[in-house]
Design an enzyme around this catalytic site. Structure first.
Site, PDB file in Angstrom:
ATOM      1  N   SER A 143       4.937   2.614   8.024  1.00 56.69           N
ATOM      2  CA  SER A 143       4.234   1.458   7.225  1.00 56.69           C
ATOM      3  C   SER A 143       5.962   0.719   6.951  1.00 56.69           C
ATOM      4  O   SER A 143       6.336   1.829   5.553  1.00 56.69           O
ATOM      5  CB  SER A 143       2.927   2.154   5.855  1.00 56.69           C
ATOM      6  OG  SER A 143       2.441   1.625   6.765  1.00 56.69           O
TER       7      SER A 143
ATOM      8  N   ASP B 186      -0.020  -7.539   1.423  1.00 57.43           N
ATOM      9  CA  ASP B 186       0.193  -5.957   1.704  1.00 57.43           C
ATOM     10  C   ASP B 186       1.790  -6.023   1.419  1.00 57.43           C
ATOM     11  O   ASP B 186       2.701  -5.174   1.908  1.00 57.43           O
ATOM     12  CB  ASP B 186      -0.501  -5.449   2.744  1.00 57.43           C
ATOM     13  CG  ASP B 186      -0.161  -4.186   2.027  1.00 57.43           C
ATOM     14  OD1 ASP B 186      -0.055  -4.099   1.298  1.00 57.43           O
ATOM     15  OD2 ASP B 186      -0.192  -3.412   3.644  1.00 57.43           O
TER      16      ASP B 186
ATOM     17  N   HIS C  57       0.675  -1.012  -0.379  1.00 56.65           N
ATOM     18  CA  HIS C  57       0.248   0.092   0.159  1.00 56.65           C
ATOM     19  C   HIS C  57       0.563   1.561   0.412  1.00 56.65           C
ATOM     20  O   HIS C  57       0.268   2.572  -0.313  1.00 56.65           O
ATOM     21  CB  HIS C  57      -0.899   0.043   0.932  1.00 56.65           C
ATOM     22  CG  HIS C  57      -0.509   0.545   2.358  1.00 56.65           C
ATOM     23  ND1 HIS C  57      -0.023  -0.991   3.187  1.00 56.65           N
ATOM     24  CD2 HIS C  57       0.098   1.218   3.230  1.00 56.65           C
ATOM     25  CE1 HIS C  57       0.608  -0.505   4.338  1.00 56.65           C
ATOM     26  NE2 HIS C  57       0.913   0.827   4.491  1.00 56.65           N
TER      27      HIS C  57
END
Length: 510
Positions: free
Chosen positions: A224, A150, A120
């Site tokens: 992230s 992911d 993402h």
């Protein structure tokens, strides 16, 4: 600009980990702190910067679609408003393409220039740049993305040596072990936080292979894709998500374990995509009621509710109603373990497995297929599907003790509830709100395909099976087709004697 909140939401929701100074894994916290280990690890962690170009014309087209009044199909007013909008837009000065930038984290896993981050983080990016600890800015090439976990792999070319980090074994991590997280929160650059491993094997509904590590190490927006380390400085997780009512760190963060990430990253590096094992079954949780009805004892394994015709499971002799107890010599302690075990099995391998069938263990062997190939085939098939036509409303019959009314399937009811022609059984037309079927999630439009592992094709067969099961004392095991999927449901039935006593008591009260 409509994509900007979306990107930040992604990075926020998948930011990662939350606060509380604690520390790494398998060892006591060092008396002098974490300075020595952090100094060695920081050069291997990078900032990932992405740029996305927004087309003003496309954005204006989206706005027009949102603002335009809704007309009936084929209305002349629709063409009139479109013409008016286009003329108005042509008279305005042309806007230049806009750029949206977002920042995340990543880490070098190979000195040849391979970098791991979250999928993402680089989603929809037109340009990807990697910024090293010394502020060297390198253009990155996207090697591959795996949406199911992911994870993404990038590659950069550098004129100077890159500091690669080493994978550790997340399976050796225990709850309470110290961990370190390093990342790029709020675009502040390399930031080190410490915490403990709070929990293992968390399922947060992010994908089919959820097995997250949970930590309280402080992680925020921008973290992230950054690494989580054990106390030996090895990567045992990829920071991916936070739980937060406010959007900030509240001490609940999640990382993809290295035991899962390492294999995916290696496949992305080598092939640019993943190759996962495929069994060709749909499964569900084995509840205590289902375990009792099948004589299994304690609930365990994964219950097969349907088998893909012509798939590996079908060829290997797996049947609907089997409970998978082990696969490739690995115990299936709970339903959600099976998809990951199968996915990690080599494509083409013949794997041994044990299932519970007819009150005993049965040994089988299955040659594993490839998930990605099957998904492509299913997409092509779905693109050419048509709904069956035609009318004809069937006669209903109420099933005492089950709390439903049933009827034969017709072309009209198939069309109404979008039931495919290959689904065989009896349609549930009504469900009593306070009945046992309703309590177990059965709704109108479901189809009873099997009762007690015997196929049913008529209302009479269903009525007979329910009547026979009523005094057995065991829950009635149904295989129910529900919204395009099949699942087993164990429904307890009241015996005739119990129902008679209740009626007598009701009369006495009157």
């Amino acid at each position: 600009m409509s994509h900007l909140p979306k990107i930040f939401l992604c990075l926020l929701v998948a930011g990662l980990l939350a606060p509380v100074p604690s520390a790494p894994a398998n060892a006591a916290a060092p008396m002098a702190g974490f300075a020595d280990i952090a100094e060695k690890l920081l050069p291997g962690v990078v900032n990932v910067s992405t740029t996305q170009k927004l087309d003003p014309a496309a954005a204006a087209e989206d706005m027009m679609e949102e603002d335009m009044p809704k007309f009936p199909p084929g209305s002349p007013f629709e063409d009139f408003f479109r013409e008016f909008y286009d003329k108005h837009r042509k008279g305005m000065p042309q806007e230049q393409p806009q750029k949206v930038t977002s920042l995340g984290s990543g880490f070098i896993i190979d000195a040849a220039g391979y970098i791991v981050t979250n999928g993402h983080v680089i989603q929809d990016a037109d340009e990807i740049n990697v910024i090293l600890q010394d502020n060297t800015n390198l253009k990155a090439e996207l090697i591959g993305v795996d949406k199911k976990t992911d994870l993404a792999v990038l590659k950069v070319k550098s004129s100077k040596p890159l500091h690669a980090l080493a994978w550790g074994d997340s399976e050796k991590m225990r709850v309470g072990d110290w961990v370190l997280a390093i990342g790029n929160p709020y675009s502040m650059g390399g930031t080190v936080t410490a915490g403990i491993l709070s929990a293992r094997a968390r399922d947060i509904g992010a994908g089919p292979y959820d097995d997250f590590l949970q930590t309280d190490a402080a992680i925020n927006r921008g973290n992230s894709g950054g690494p989580m380390f054990n106390s030996g400085g090895e990567v045992i997780g990829v920071n991916t998500a936070i739980f937060s009512p406010t959007g900030g760190s509240v001490g609940i963060g999640f990382a993809i374990p290295s035991s899962l990430a390492q294999g995916v990253v290696e496949q992305l590096k080598t092939n640019g995509h993943t190759r996962r094992g495929w069994l060709g079954v749909r499964i569900q949780v084995v509840t205590p009621e289902i375990a009792e009805s099948l004589g299994l004892g304690a609930p365990r394994g994964a219950l097969v509710n349907s088998v893909t015709p012509g798939g590996p499971a079908d060829a290997g002799g797996i049947k609907s109603g089997d409970i998978v107890l082990s696969f490739d010599d690995k115990d299936v302690t709970e339903m959600r373990r099976l998809p990951r075990i199968v996915a990690e099995t080599e494509v083409g391998k013949t794997a041994p497995m044990k299932v519970w069938r007819d009150g005993k263990e049965v040994s089988l062997k299955v040659k594993i297929g490839e998930l990605e190939s099957q998904e492509k085939a299913e997409e092509k098939l779905a693109a050419g599907e048509e709904k069956p036509p035609a009318p004809g409303m069937p006669k209903k019959e109420k099933l005492e003790g089950l709390g439903v009314s049933v009827a034969a399937l017709t072309s009209e009811t198939r069309r109404k509830y979008e039931i495919k022609s290959e689904v065989k059984g009896v349609l549930i037309t009504d469900v009593a709100p306070d009945g046992p079927a309703s309590e177990r999630g059965i709704v109108p439009g479901d189809v009873i395909m099997e009762i007690s592992q015997q196929e049913v094709g008529s209302v009479a067969e269903v009525t007979q099976a329910v009547k026979a099961a009523r005094d057995s004392g065991k829950p009635l095991l149904l295989l129910v087709h529900h919204q395009g999927d099949a699942r087993f449901v164990a429904v307890p039935l009241k015996k005739e004697k119990e129902k008679a006593k209740e009626k007598e008591k009701a009369k006495e009260k009157e």
